[in-house]
Design a protein around this motif. Sequence first.
Motif, PDB file in Angstrom:
ATOM      1  N   GLU A 241       8.470 -10.680  -4.445  1.00  0.00           N
ATOM      2  CA  GLU A 241       8.706 -10.300  -5.423  1.00  0.00           C
ATOM      3  C   GLU A 241       9.773  -9.005  -6.453  1.00  0.00           C
ATOM      4  OE1 GLU A 241       7.194 -11.758  -8.986  1.00  0.00           O
ATOM      5  OE2 GLU A 241       6.723 -13.111  -7.804  1.00  0.00           O
ATOM      6  N   ARG A 242      10.257  -8.106  -4.833  1.00  0.00           N
ATOM      7  CA  ARG A 242      10.875  -6.848  -5.288  1.00  0.00           C
ATOM      8  C   ARG A 242      10.937  -6.440  -3.733  1.00  0.00           C
ATOM      9  NH1 ARG A 242      10.848  -8.968  -9.881  1.00  0.00           N
ATOM     10  NH2 ARG A 242      10.761  -7.953 -12.455  1.00  0.00           N
ATOM     11  N   ARG A 243      12.123  -6.114  -4.081  1.00  0.00           N
ATOM     12  CA  ARG A 243      12.856  -5.341  -2.115  1.00  0.00           C
ATOM     13  C   ARG A 243      12.262  -4.008  -2.788  1.00  0.00           C
ATOM     14  NH1 ARG A 243      17.355  -6.554  -2.373  1.00  0.00           N
ATOM     15  NH2 ARG A 243      17.409  -8.369  -1.078  1.00  0.00           N
ATOM     16  N   ALA A 244      11.131  -3.944  -2.964  1.00  0.00           N
ATOM     17  CA  ALA A 244      10.775  -2.062  -3.465  1.00  0.00           C
ATOM     18  C   ALA A 244       9.772  -1.774  -1.970  1.00  0.00           C
ATOM     19  CB  ALA A 244       9.824  -1.723  -4.553  1.00  0.00           C
ATOM     20  N   ILE A 245      10.700  -0.237  -1.705  1.00  0.00           N
ATOM     21  CA  ILE A 245       9.476   0.381  -0.814  1.00  0.00           C
ATOM     22  C   ILE A 245       8.859   1.654  -1.048  1.00  0.00           C
ATOM     23  CG2 ILE A 245      10.326   0.818   1.517  1.00  0.00           C
ATOM     24  CD1 ILE A 245      13.422   0.181   1.186  1.00  0.00           C
ATOM     25  N   ALA A 246       7.724   1.671  -0.460  1.00  0.00           N
ATOM     26  CA  ALA A 246       6.516   2.252  -1.453  1.00  0.00           C
ATOM     27  C   ALA A 246       6.983   3.469  -0.767  1.00  0.00           C
ATOM     28  CB  ALA A 246       5.332   2.349  -2.016  1.00  0.00           C
ATOM     29  N   LEU A 247       6.742   4.862  -1.097  1.00  0.00           N
ATOM     30  CA  LEU A 247       6.007   5.903  -0.371  1.00  0.00           C
ATOM     31  C   LEU A 247       4.944   6.411  -0.122  1.00  0.00           C
ATOM     32  CD1 LEU A 247       7.847   9.027  -2.588  1.00  0.00           C
ATOM     33  CD2 LEU A 247       9.009   6.847  -0.914  1.00  0.00           C
ATOM     34  N   ALA A 248       4.003   5.991   1.420  1.00  0.00           N
ATOM     35  CA  ALA A 248       3.219   6.299   1.719  1.00  0.00           C
ATOM     36  C   ALA A 248       2.661   7.972   2.485  1.00  0.00           C
ATOM     37  CB  ALA A 248       3.024   5.144   3.287  1.00  0.00           C
ATOM     38  N   ASN A 249       2.244   8.593   1.604  1.00  0.00           N
ATOM     39  CA  ASN A 249       1.250   9.484   1.932  1.00  0.00           C
ATOM     40  C   ASN A 249       0.665   9.751   3.567  1.00  0.00           C
ATOM     41  OD1 ASN A 249      -0.501  11.968   1.797  1.00  0.00           O
ATOM     42  ND2 ASN A 249       1.022  12.594  -0.237  1.00  0.00           N
ATOM     43  N   PRO A 250       1.451  10.575   3.561  1.00  0.00           N
ATOM     44  CA  PRO A 250       0.525  10.707   5.686  1.00  0.00           C
ATOM     45  C   PRO A 250      -0.395  10.986   5.680  1.00  0.00           C
ATOM     46  CG  PRO A 250       2.320  11.998   5.265  1.00  0.00           C
ATOM     47  CD  PRO A 250       1.939  11.832   3.778  1.00  0.00           C
ATOM     48  N   SER A 251      -1.314  11.464   4.414  1.00  0.00           N
ATOM     49  CA  SER A 251      -2.739  11.595   4.558  1.00  0.00           C
ATOM     50  C   SER A 251      -3.850  10.784   3.860  1.00  0.00           C
ATOM     51  CB  SER A 251      -3.305  13.217   4.216  1.00  0.00           C
ATOM     52  OG  SER A 251      -3.445  12.775   2.701  1.00  0.00           O
TER      53      SER A 251
ATOM     54  N   PRO B  33      -0.293   2.109   0.475  1.00  0.00           N
ATOM     55  CA  PRO B  33       1.317   2.189  -0.670  1.00  0.00           C
ATOM     56  C   PRO B  33       1.305   3.407  -2.072  1.00  0.00           C
ATOM     57  CG  PRO B  33       0.762   0.372  -0.554  1.00  0.00           C
ATOM     58  CD  PRO B  33      -0.678   0.904   0.501  1.00  0.00           C
ATOM     59  N   PHE B  34       0.538   4.789  -1.329  1.00  0.00           N
ATOM     60  CA  PHE B  34       0.715   5.547  -1.672  1.00  0.00           C
ATOM     61  C   PHE B  34       0.750   6.800  -2.084  1.00  0.00           C
ATOM     62  CE2 PHE B  34      -3.653   3.610  -3.007  1.00  0.00           C
ATOM     63  CZ  PHE B  34      -3.242   1.543  -3.714  1.00  0.00           C
ATOM     64  N   ALA B  35       1.890   7.021  -3.111  1.00  0.00           N
ATOM     65  CA  ALA B  35       2.270   8.432  -2.784  1.00  0.00           C
ATOM     66  C   ALA B  35       1.135   9.563  -3.112  1.00  0.00           C
ATOM     67  CB  ALA B  35       3.441   8.674  -4.111  1.00  0.00           C
ATOM     68  N   THR B  36       0.578   9.403  -4.006  1.00  0.00           N
ATOM     69  CA  THR B  36      -0.986  10.189  -4.152  1.00  0.00           C
ATOM     70  C   THR B  36      -1.753   8.977  -4.355  1.00  0.00           C
ATOM     71  OG1 THR B  36      -0.855  10.948  -6.366  1.00  0.00           O
ATOM     72  CG2 THR B  36       0.530  11.832  -5.482  1.00  0.00           C
ATOM     73  N   PRO B  37      -2.790   9.843  -4.584  1.00  0.00           N
ATOM     74  CA  PRO B  37      -4.472   8.469  -5.115  1.00  0.00           C
ATOM     75  C   PRO B  37      -4.401   8.182  -6.101  1.00  0.00           C
ATOM     76  CG  PRO B  37      -5.149  10.805  -3.607  1.00  0.00           C
ATOM     77  CD  PRO B  37      -3.266  10.759  -4.649  1.00  0.00           C
TER      78      PRO B  37
ATOM     79  N   ASP C 176       1.975   3.447 -11.601  1.00  0.00           N
ATOM     80  CA  ASP C 176      -0.068   3.773 -11.277  1.00  0.00           C
ATOM     81  C   ASP C 176      -0.646   2.968 -10.965  1.00  0.00           C
ATOM     82  OD1 ASP C 176      -0.395   1.504 -13.770  1.00  0.00           O
ATOM     83  OD2 ASP C 176      -1.866   2.455 -15.132  1.00  0.00           O
ATOM     84  N   ILE C 177      -0.294   2.089 -10.050  1.00  0.00           N
ATOM     85  CA  ILE C 177      -0.876   1.126  -9.002  1.00  0.00           C
ATOM     86  C   ILE C 177      -2.011   2.072  -8.460  1.00  0.00           C
ATOM     87  CG2 ILE C 177      -0.681  -0.638  -7.126  1.00  0.00           C
ATOM     88  CD1 ILE C 177       2.387  -0.938  -8.252  1.00  0.00           C
ATOM     89  N   PRO C 178      -2.015   2.343  -7.550  1.00  0.00           N
ATOM     90  CA  PRO C 178      -3.174   3.010  -7.258  1.00  0.00           C
ATOM     91  C   PRO C 178      -4.515   3.543  -8.316  1.00  0.00           C
ATOM     92  CG  PRO C 178      -1.452   4.372  -6.381  1.00  0.00           C
ATOM     93  CD  PRO C 178      -0.675   4.060  -8.022  1.00  0.00           C
TER      94      PRO C 178
END
Length: 394
Positions: free
Chosen positions: A92-102, A107-111, A187-189
């Motif tokens: 669908e999209r060439r989208a590269i998500a930020l993945a919080n290391p913890s 593929p979630f920046a935050t919860p 707001d995916i997560p």
Amino acid sequence: MTQPAADPDTAPGSPVRLRAVPGEGRPEVTPALEELYRGFERESLVPLWTEIGDLMPPHPRPRAVPHVWRWGRLRELAARSGDLVPVGRGGERRAIALANPSLGGRPFATPTLWAAVQYLMPGEDAPEHRHTQHAFRFVVEGEGVWTVVGRDPVAMRRGDFLPQAGWNWHAHHNATAEPMAWIDGLDIPFQYATDTQFFEFGRDEIGDEERITPDRSRAERLWGHPGLRPVSADVTGPGSPLLAYRWEHTDRALTDQLALEAEGYGGTVEPGHAAVRFTDPASAGDVLPTIRAEMHRITPGTETAPVRETGSSVYQVFDGSGRVTVDGSTWSVSRGDLFVVPSWQPLSIRSEAGADDSDSGALDLFRFSDAPIFEALRLDRAHIDRTRKEGTTR
């Protein structure tokens, strides 16, 4: 804290494992207590007294950690993806998500927040679809891509903020001979955690009438007049009906706030720190039900007072440079860099911008957060540490 039982076979099929542990305030460890715990395990029950320290801490203990992603590296990897990864059905999209290391590689920046770099090659189309997740696009550089929302072509240019509420059909097309990158926020997560997400494919190709490149979309022509609401318009869905908030208006508002401060009038959130919030022209509320978006401008040499807030935020440096401190982690940041502020972690920012790295001469920051969720639930809380004056809570 729930711990594995000495005998893992005492409650086959149950995920609950309890162990009686001696300690102050704990029940006396006896054979009767052990048998009680086996009964809990068989019925998939967990007593509060073994879990309260984890479930009800004195203050938030966020799972996410402060982290920074460098725009230069993100941009480079996105460009390489453009050569290797097609856009179309399936991905669908060439989208590269930020993945919080913890967060376990999710593929979630935050919860609650998703942030991704999306990249579209010259002449490419991203096919139409819709989803219940609320979304926006923010452009830190470039132009030439049009997002098509409800068959309304909307230009994307540097500094523009483009919200799009959930369950609206949308596609993208690049009308130029140059690739373009921007950031997506969703707001995916949050919807993933609450099992509320829906997704539907739309048309594989947009029509010729949607490939036009108007300077202003139909939504802007109807809704993009400050302080004026069209009498004829009936807003039925969630989120802002205005599909683009243009940089020239944001820039002017920030400039005027600082000018008013210099003249001795109010208008800034603190000395040297101007900020605006993107709002729904139909309701004056947040542009999206689950996401708040703001733009901040911090003058050179200004350091913001440390602030803690429930909920989490993602920032992107739009212009300039500075130093960011989140809960003891400090980074130097410059144009395009993104960083995460987890719940209740103190944030302070010092502007080190100048005429050589900022069009405005200041540090400009785009911020999005999950604040509307916590305000709706009455779980919002903030504390500003003005140690030079006094502590305040709002």
